[in-house]
Write a protein that holds these residues in place. Structure first.
Motif, PDB file in Angstrom:
ATOM      1  N   ILE A 147       0.834  -1.205   0.000  1.00 17.28           N
ATOM      2  CA  ILE A 147       0.000   0.000   0.000  1.00 17.28           C
ATOM      3  C   ILE A 147       0.866   1.253   0.000  1.00 17.28           C
ATOM      4  N   ASN A 148       1.955   1.259   0.755  1.00 19.26           N
ATOM      5  CA  ASN A 148       2.849   2.424   0.759  1.00 19.26           C
ATOM      6  C   ASN A 148       3.489   2.642  -0.604  1.00 19.26           C
ATOM      7  N   TYR A 149       3.796   1.567  -1.308  1.00 17.30           N
ATOM      8  CA  TYR A 149       4.326   1.702  -2.675  1.00 17.30           C
ATOM      9  C   TYR A 149       3.271   2.385  -3.554  1.00 17.30           C
ATOM     10  N   GLY A 150       2.039   1.907  -3.474  1.00 19.63           N
ATOM     11  CA  GLY A 150       0.959   2.515  -4.249  1.00 19.63           C
ATOM     12  C   GLY A 150       0.729   3.967  -3.873  1.00 19.63           C
ATOM     13  N   ARG A 151       0.797   4.266  -2.595  1.00 21.17           N
ATOM     14  CA  ARG A 151       0.632   5.652  -2.141  1.00 21.17           C
ATOM     15  C   ARG A 151       1.724   6.542  -2.736  1.00 21.17           C
ATOM     16  N   ALA A 152       2.954   6.045  -2.766  1.00 21.82           N
ATOM     17  CA  ALA A 152       4.065   6.831  -3.319  1.00 21.82           C
ATOM     18  C   ALA A 152       3.851   7.100  -4.804  1.00 21.82           C
ATOM     19  N   VAL A 153       3.411   6.087  -5.542  1.00 18.98           N
ATOM     20  CA  VAL A 153       3.154   6.259  -6.981  1.00 18.98           C
ATOM     21  C   VAL A 153       2.046   7.285  -7.191  1.00 18.98           C
ATOM     22  N   MET A 154       0.977   7.171  -6.410  1.00 24.30           N
ATOM     23  CA  MET A 154      -0.142   8.117  -6.538  1.00 24.30           C
ATOM     24  C   MET A 154       0.287   9.540  -6.193  1.00 24.30           C
ATOM     25  N   GLU A 155       1.109   9.690  -5.163  1.00 23.98           N
ATOM     26  CA  GLU A 155       1.580  11.017  -4.772  1.00 23.98           C
ATOM     27  C   GLU A 155       2.405  11.660  -5.884  1.00 23.98           C
ATOM     28  N   VAL A 156       3.276  10.883  -6.506  1.00 22.03           N
ATOM     29  CA  VAL A 156       4.097  11.418  -7.603  1.00 22.03           C
ATOM     30  C   VAL A 156       3.210  11.803  -8.784  1.00 22.03           C
ATOM     31  N   ALA A 157       2.253  10.942  -9.126  1.00 24.04           N
ATOM     32  CA  ALA A 157       1.358  11.248 -10.243  1.00 24.04           C
ATOM     33  C   ALA A 157       0.543  12.510  -9.967  1.00 24.04           C
ATOM     34  N   GLU A 158       0.033  12.626  -8.746  1.00 23.79           N
ATOM     35  CA  GLU A 158      -0.750  13.812  -8.389  1.00 23.79           C
ATOM     36  C   GLU A 158       0.117  15.069  -8.431  1.00 23.79           C
ATOM     37  N   ARG A 159       1.300  14.974  -7.877  1.00 23.15           N
ATOM     38  CA  ARG A 159       2.209  16.130  -7.870  1.00 23.15           C
ATOM     39  C   ARG A 159       2.557  16.544  -9.308  1.00 23.15           C
ATOM     40  N   HIS A 160       2.806  15.548 -10.179  1.00 27.63           N
ATOM     41  CA  HIS A 160       3.137  15.861 -11.579  1.00 27.63           C
ATOM     42  C   HIS A 160       1.952  16.546 -12.266  1.00 27.63           C
ATOM     43  N   MET A 161       0.755  16.027 -12.062  1.00 21.88           N
ATOM     44  CA  MET A 161      -0.414  16.645 -12.698  1.00 21.88           C
ATOM     45  C   MET A 161      -0.612  18.072 -12.198  1.00 21.88           C
TER      46      MET A 161
END
Length: 182
Positions: A147-161
């Motif tokens: 779940i923490n891996y998924g959270r990190a991926v989502m955070e990067v995607a959100e920050r990039h957008m």
């Protein structure tokens, strides 16, 4: 990894129907692993049963058709562990939004802006679901790591957008000017 392995992974945790497995693959914890449709789940379960890796029983339901409940066997547990021990395939990332973004230059700016905002909102909602899953499953160290891996991926995607959405919108074509005579 294939649908048979995904079914074994779900049954490793407990009994499930084909419908339960599909729900976990669409909106549950397995939605992030591989894609599995009803058309692939039921044949996979039948093959697993033929191979002696799962068993099934039929449960009658009041006012509904009977349901078939699957359980993993000891042979299924061993086969699942063997599958995990083998070489991993490549991670697959598919995104209809990235196809849309790739051709943003041929689309109207207001459409690109609307789709980019929709994508960002969906990303935020998915991130929120992971946060809820973290709160519910934080007692299991392996679940927490995934779940923490998924959270990190989502955070990067959100920050990039948030940081670069304006660039995508700028790529879109401006609306053609209306002729004054119209």
């Amino acid at each position: 990894m294939n649908v048979k392995t995904l079914c074994l992974s779900i049954l490793y945790e407990g009994e499930a129907t084909g419908y339960d497995i599909r729900q976990l693959c669409v909106e549950g914890e397995c939605a992030y692993f591989i894609e599995a449709s009803f058309g692939s789940i039921y044949p996979a379960l039948a093959k697993l049963e033929d191979e002696g890796l799962v068993t099934s029983r039929t449960e009658q339901q009041s006012g509904k058709p009977a349901k078939k409940v699957y359980s993993i066997t000891e042979a299924g547990r061993a086969a699942f562990a063997d599958e995990l021990a083998g070489p991993l395939g490549e991670d697959v990332f598919r995104s209809p939004f990235l196809l849309f973004a790739r051709f943003a230059h041929i689309l109207p700016r207001d459409l690109v802006e609307a789709r980019a905002n929709e994508f960002l909102e969906k990303n935020i909602a998915s991130h929120r679901k992971l946060e809820e899953a973290f709160a519910e499953r934080s007692s299991n160290a392996a679940d927490t790591w995934v779940i923490n891996y998924g959270r990190a991926v989502m955070e990067v995607a959100e920050r990039h957008m948030r940081s670069h959405m304006h660039e995508l919108i700028t790529l879109a074509r401006a609306e053609p000017k209306k002729d004054a005579a119209e």
